[in-house]
Design an enzyme around this catalytic site. Sequence first.
Site, PDB file in Angstrom:
ATOM      1  N   ARG A  66       7.013  25.896   0.331  1.00 57.32           N
ATOM      2  CA  ARG A  66       6.909  26.542  -0.982  1.00 57.32           C
ATOM      3  C   ARG A  66       5.580  27.267  -1.175  1.00 57.32           C
ATOM      4  O   ARG A  66       5.497  28.167  -2.006  1.00 57.32           O
ATOM      5  CB  ARG A  66       7.190  25.532  -2.094  1.00 57.32           C
ATOM      6  CG  ARG A  66       8.680  25.151  -2.126  1.00 57.32           C
ATOM      7  CD  ARG A  66       9.034  24.242  -3.278  1.00 57.32           C
ATOM      8  NE  ARG A  66       8.360  22.966  -3.242  1.00 57.32           N
ATOM      9  CZ  ARG A  66       8.857  21.868  -2.691  1.00 57.32           C
ATOM     10  NH1 ARG A  66      10.038  21.874  -2.130  1.00 57.32           N
ATOM     11  NH2 ARG A  66       8.163  20.746  -2.712  1.00 57.32           N
ATOM     12  N   GLU A 103       0.433   8.772   1.751  1.00 57.82           N
ATOM     13  CA  GLU A 103       0.648   7.450   1.168  1.00 57.82           C
ATOM     14  C   GLU A 103       1.763   6.713   1.905  1.00 57.82           C
ATOM     15  O   GLU A 103       1.790   5.503   1.976  1.00 57.82           O
ATOM     16  CB  GLU A 103       1.068   7.529  -0.311  1.00 57.82           C
ATOM     17  CG  GLU A 103       0.361   8.489  -1.215  1.00 57.82           C
ATOM     18  CD  GLU A 103       0.714   9.951  -1.001  1.00 57.82           C
ATOM     19  OE1 GLU A 103       1.852  10.384  -1.265  1.00 57.82           O
ATOM     20  OE2 GLU A 103      -0.179  10.680  -0.558  1.00 57.82           O
TER      21      GLU A 103
END
Length: 179
Positions: A66, A103
Amino acid sequence: MSFQDPQPLDLKSYIREIPDFPKPGILFYDISTLIRSPDAWQVATARLARAIAAWQPDMLAGIESRGFLTAAPLALRLGCGFTMLRKPGKLPGKTISLKYGLEYGEDELHIQADAIKPGQRVVVLDDLLATGGTLAASIDLLRKVGAEVVGASVLIELADLKGRDKLDVPLNALMTYDE
């Protein structure tokens, strides 16, 4: 940049919020609804161009995928080059890579080895800044190939996740959400 907003336009009203996508507990900010509106997209790119032009870049780097949507038209509008930061196996020729932690695991970005001339002023772009891991890694990768990274820009910043704190360059966020 001589573009003037004819009327202040609330770009957030063009962002669709989709709960539980791509997995439960995630609120996804969908930019496709902004991009498909010619007026909103024109205003968004003009605002981004005005902010980025102040950094006087030679090159814009878009993060897969994107980030390509904002970086490519802005490079055209600003008269500078465009390069892609991609996942492994997506770029032809010799590439330079950087692995980085997330994460939930590890990821990797690649750039073509000859995409940046040493010392070129580069602004890196993505659609959204959350925790900052991918954008920080992109900056590191661009420096690894000799870029002078002068700024970063995103359409959306999720301020509560403090991704901005991981960056050591100025950040322009077109819209900010506090969750």
